[in-house]
Design a protein around this motif. Sequence first.
Motif, PDB file in Angstrom:
ATOM      1  N   GLU A 162       0.884  -1.311   0.055  1.00 58.91           N
ATOM      2  CA  GLU A 162       0.022   0.061  -0.087  1.00 58.91           C
ATOM      3  C   GLU A 162       0.982   1.443   0.057  1.00 58.91           C
ATOM      4  OE1 GLU A 162      -4.061  -0.610   1.911  1.00 58.91           O
ATOM      5  OE2 GLU A 162      -2.551  -1.548   3.415  1.00 58.91           O
ATOM      6  N   ARG A 205     -14.191  -2.576  -3.106  1.00 56.26           N
ATOM      7  CA  ARG A 205     -12.890  -2.211  -3.322  1.00 56.26           C
ATOM      8  C   ARG A 205     -12.562  -0.845  -2.653  1.00 56.26           C
ATOM      9  NH1 ARG A 205     -10.572  -4.186  -9.196  1.00 56.26           N
ATOM     10  NH2 ARG A 205     -10.927  -6.486  -8.867  1.00 56.26           N
ATOM     11  N   GLY A 260     -12.938  -0.892   1.015  1.00 54.57           N
ATOM     12  CA  GLY A 260     -11.472  -1.256   1.888  1.00 54.57           C
ATOM     13  C   GLY A 260     -10.573  -0.321   1.738  1.00 54.57           C
ATOM     14  N   GLU A 261     -10.417   0.665   0.946  1.00 49.22           N
ATOM     15  CA  GLU A 261      -9.723   1.898   0.952  1.00 49.22           C
ATOM     16  C   GLU A 261      -9.916   2.639   2.075  1.00 49.22           C
ATOM     17  OE1 GLU A 261      -8.198   3.622  -2.807  1.00 49.22           O
ATOM     18  OE2 GLU A 261     -10.033   2.864  -3.272  1.00 49.22           O
ATOM     19  N   ALA A 299     -10.736  -0.747   5.995  1.00 51.07           N
ATOM     20  CA  ALA A 299     -10.380  -2.120   6.116  1.00 51.07           C
ATOM     21  C   ALA A 299      -9.582  -2.177   7.121  1.00 51.07           C
ATOM     22  CB  ALA A 299      -9.433  -2.497   4.885  1.00 51.07           C
ATOM     23  N   CYS A 332      -5.764  -9.137   3.659  1.00 45.27           N
ATOM     24  CA  CYS A 332      -5.594  -8.056   2.987  1.00 45.27           C
ATOM     25  C   CYS A 332      -4.685  -6.660   3.466  1.00 45.27           C
ATOM     26  CB  CYS A 332      -6.865  -7.287   2.313  1.00 45.27           C
ATOM     27  SG  CYS A 332      -8.067  -8.755   1.606  1.00 45.27           S
ATOM     28  N   GLY A 371      -7.102   0.177   5.794  1.00 44.17           N
ATOM     29  CA  GLY A 371      -7.756   1.387   5.250  1.00 44.17           C
ATOM     30  C   GLY A 371      -7.192   2.547   5.973  1.00 44.17           C
ATOM     31  N   TYR A 395      -8.871   3.127   9.394  1.00 44.58           N
ATOM     32  CA  TYR A 395      -9.266   1.682   9.715  1.00 44.58           C
ATOM     33  C   TYR A 395     -10.029   1.684  10.795  1.00 44.58           C
ATOM     34  CZ  TYR A 395      -5.151   2.226  12.997  1.00 44.58           C
ATOM     35  OH  TYR A 395      -4.238   2.654  13.764  1.00 44.58           O
ATOM     36  N   THR A 418      -6.357  -3.370  -2.113  1.00 42.48           N
ATOM     37  CA  THR A 418      -7.755  -3.119  -1.170  1.00 42.48           C
ATOM     38  C   THR A 418      -8.666  -4.437  -1.093  1.00 42.48           C
ATOM     39  OG1 THR A 418      -9.510  -2.020  -0.884  1.00 42.48           O
ATOM     40  CG2 THR A 418      -8.882  -2.341  -3.063  1.00 42.48           C
ATOM     41  N   THR A 419      -9.585  -4.329  -0.440  1.00 42.45           N
ATOM     42  CA  THR A 419     -10.502  -5.935  -0.562  1.00 42.45           C
ATOM     43  C   THR A 419     -11.122  -5.769  -1.899  1.00 42.45           C
ATOM     44  OG1 THR A 419     -12.291  -4.106   0.361  1.00 42.45           O
ATOM     45  CG2 THR A 419     -10.825  -5.405   2.040  1.00 42.45           C
ATOM     46  N   CYS A 474      -8.654 -10.429  -2.012  1.00 37.98           N
ATOM     47  CA  CYS A 474      -8.024  -9.023  -1.994  1.00 37.98           C
ATOM     48  C   CYS A 474      -7.508  -8.725  -3.421  1.00 37.98           C
ATOM     49  CB  CYS A 474      -6.638  -9.137  -1.285  1.00 37.98           C
ATOM     50  SG  CYS A 474      -7.032  -9.931   0.410  1.00 37.98           S
ATOM     51  N   GLU A 501      -9.682   7.198  -0.816  1.00 34.61           N
ATOM     52  CA  GLU A 501      -8.602   7.697  -0.085  1.00 34.61           C
ATOM     53  C   GLU A 501      -8.960   9.086   0.377  1.00 34.61           C
ATOM     54  OE1 GLU A 501      -5.010   7.473  -2.436  1.00 34.61           O
ATOM     55  OE2 GLU A 501      -5.652   5.393  -3.180  1.00 34.61           O
TER      56      GLU A 501
END
Length: 654
Positions: free
Chosen positions: A153, A235, A238-239, A242, A249, A252, A255, A393-394, A400, A413
Amino acid sequence: MLNRRWLDKELTVFLSLWLLGVLSPTCSEEVLTNHWYVELHEGGEDNAIKVAKRTGFSYVSPVLGSNTEFHFIHHAVPHARLKRSIYHNRQLKNHPLVKTALQQTGFLRSKRGFKPLPNIPVSEIKLQDPDINSILNQHKDGKLPTDPLFPKEWFLKNVGQSGGIAGLDLNVESAWEMGYTGKGVTTAIMDDGIDYLHEDLRNNYNAKASYDFSSNDPYPYPRYTDTWFNSHGTRCAGEVAAARDNDVCGVGVAYDSRVAGLRMLDQPFMTDLIEANAMGHMPNDIDIYSASWGPTDDGKTVDGPRNMTMRAIVNGVNEGRGKKGSIYVWASGDGGADDDCNCDGYAASMWTISINSATNDGQTAGYDESCSSTLASTFSNGKSTLRDAGVATTDLYNNCTTTHSGTSAAAPEAAGVFALALEANPNLTWRDVQHLTVLTSKRNRLFDPYLRHHWQFNGAGLEFNHLFGYGVLDAGGMVDLARKWKPLPERFHCTAGSVIKKLSFGTNDPIRLEIPTDACRGSKNEINYLEHVQAFITLKSSFRGNVVIHLTSPMNTTSMILSQRPNDDDFKNGFTRWPFMTSHSWAENPKGTWVLEMTMVSGKGSSYDTGTFFEWTLVVHGTKSEIYQNQDGDTDKHGKLYNIKRRHADYRFK
């Protein structure tokens, strides 16, 4: 806080300008759906259900929580047809309780960035990054998340992996070290659903705030397709959120925050009612609405929110989050250099935060659109010739991915960064978040590889770029400033002037118009410090895509409010009071002469294209009082803005 007089009295004028522009369809044939907007003389859900049953319709829901406006559907009517159903309209209008019945127009909305990264031959894949060990070592020390994809990441911690530039990231580590992880904040992912059973999402999933507007039930699970086309929302979720340190994975941006799923994209045609109800869903339970979609990115579409959707957005910034204002985050678009996000009425709205993207080495991605309404940037993908170049991401069904990309990846993001800021200061208004974005975003290492758009300073000393806005979001800087942020002065808007005359222009034969203004000096709406500037423009041309428009402020900041779009061959519709917006004059004094320059540039079409200008109305938004007078404990009248910006540049590169 928002000026209620402005919303209640003057907003009507603004919306009339806006809606006359966006309701001019760019398609040749209108598509009608089996959805209806119904307004009753006597309110109440019971009455709506009775009317629906009596007329053969199915009741869906109230519209924006109204007691008199409702959403009906008729299952015997096709999902899409080219003619209005006169019979069904008559059935509704003949009922004594029905005041208005309107069959809903269908239109297309496209997910941003559903473009798989190219297949790279094995011989070209870089299997190991030399810098990755530095991240792995910190993993072992417990300083950073232990999630298996965290080392990939790079947008969270860039140490040069996948060919990136070390330090070019969102600087979330600084925010995490201050103790902010998004606790108590909910972001709604308005998309094709969320796999809320995913191990990396299920503990952060806000079921109460979620809804499926495609199936009209509270379970926004994605519809299965062989291509996994409906993985988009999962997706994006998850950013943002997560979970951390669960061996699944990655992690985030925020998170410990929560995500809600608002499934609304997975249907043949979008309607105004579906969009409106999604954007107005549970505004006191949802803090941030993240949208990675918009009008088709074909370089010729000019489109934006309709009537109900505009009402939802305005109601959100007015009433949402306990009257502090909902935060709407929008992906700027994936039409590339041949498109302009000022032709996207969602991304170009002053009530949304338009986010563009950059690659892991600081360049603009090839699919990025540019426009003067973009406020800031985050990241989408790295170099395609390197392994794991996309956003990790998820993915659907507990999987993942490392290939999420496009401005679809950029907007969530940003939503995550804003969640961190809202935890640091839950009293932030929608305007506060925009000001924090302007003041704490960084140039860092962002650059235009084609040297078309340079970094420059506006009249207030703020550095901006036509591609990247005010720079890449800096979570550490934003959180630090947010936790000591004080309320802003009251916001007003002022109609600065209009030019209404018929003028001709052509290829390399521009016209130059001027509006001198005192920015409503001496009135209750006087503005001395700018936020947003709008130019409502009406014109037609023989080839709309060759029209280029620049707007120059009295403090000599020039914004390109419309760039060339070579695929836009429209010669009938033009622009009708279209609200071109710029954020480039932020904090400037609007008093003086504004200059609009309009020309046709060479390109597709004939060797000489012509255009006809009809109207330009200039509307400025901002404050009468000094905009940052209370911030940072600074008493130097002329140094406040510079000191705030300079102090928060220390978190990372200027």
